[in-house]
Write an enzyme that holds these catalytic residues in place. Structure first.
Site, mmCIF file in Angstrom:
data_model
loop_
_atom_site.group_PDB
_atom_site.id
_atom_site.type_symbol
_atom_site.label_atom_id
_atom_site.label_comp_id
_atom_site.label_asym_id
_atom_site.label_seq_id
_atom_site.Cartn_x
_atom_site.Cartn_y
_atom_site.Cartn_z
ATOM 1 C CB CYS A 82 -0.889 -0.019 1.160
ATOM 2 S SG CYS A 82 -0.253 -0.029 2.752
ATOM 3 C CG HIS A 133 -4.279 -0.424 4.243
ATOM 4 N ND1 HIS A 133 -3.625 -1.260 3.425
ATOM 5 C CD2 HIS A 133 -5.435 0.047 3.339
ATOM 6 C CE1 HIS A 133 -4.005 -1.447 2.274
ATOM 7 N NE2 HIS A 133 -5.086 -0.667 2.260
ATOM 8 C CG HIS A 145 -6.953 0.088 -0.895
ATOM 9 N ND1 HIS A 145 -6.745 -1.103 0.014
ATOM 10 C CD2 HIS A 145 -8.233 0.116 -1.312
ATOM 11 C CE1 HIS A 145 -7.909 -1.607 -0.040
ATOM 12 N NE2 HIS A 145 -8.939 -1.000 -0.635
#
Length: 175
Positions: A82, A133, A145
């Protein structure tokens, strides 16, 4: 930062020049009469166009990365995580260098309240005790993402999982 804004507004200016059939941002009072003193429409139109341009650039990046598998520590089309995805997108589309890891990215830019998120803002989620994240906001409660289970994809902030993990947003691109 200043260089990226100048590039962004140059692209915006070019797109405005090429939009021959676009509606004029100045308000028409009646046929043949145009009120050129009403600047509010011009300002709102310019802001919308900036978001539109950001969306187009981000959508193009998404199309390029779409389906790339997740790979912890990965930084290529063969596999990416990510934070590397975010780093690559910001470098490629906006010529803005970002730190490599999500924890350092989360300390970059300006804090943004959830109700003020704009296209291009970074969204951070706490997915574990020490795990972060990150994704990029696309508008309409959507972000893209690198998902550990599905690779590069678009998800919704309305999703119960992402709602429960949401931590903060950061603005890197300052208008």
């Amino acid at each position: 930062m200043n260089n990226s804004l100048s590039i962004l507004f140059s692209l915006l200016f070019i797109s405005l020049l090429s939009a021959c059939s676009a509606t004029s941002p100045v308000s028409e009072k009646s046929a043949g009469t145009i009120d050129v003193t009403d600047r509010s429409n011009v300002q709102r139109s310019a802001a919308m166009k900036t978001d539109d341009l950001l969306f187009v650039l981000l959508r193009s990046e998404f199309q390029y990365w779409k389906g790339t598998p997740y790979s912890f520590g990965g930084q290529t089309k063969k596999g990416i995580d990510c934070s590397a995805l975010v780093q690559n997108v910001y470098e490629n589309s906006f010529h803005l260098p970002l730190p490599r890891v999500a924890k350092r990215q989360a300390a970059t830019g300006l804090f943004v309240y959830k109700n003020a998120i704009q296209v291009g803002d970074l969204l951070f989620f706490k997915t574990g005790w020490k795990e972060l994240h990150v994704g990029i906001y696309m508008g309409d409660k959507q972000f893209f993402h690198a998902s550990s289970s599905n690779g590069v994809m678009i998800s919704s902030l309305d999703n119960v999982y992402w709602q429960s993990k949401y931590w903060q947003a950061r603005r890197i691109i300052d208008e």
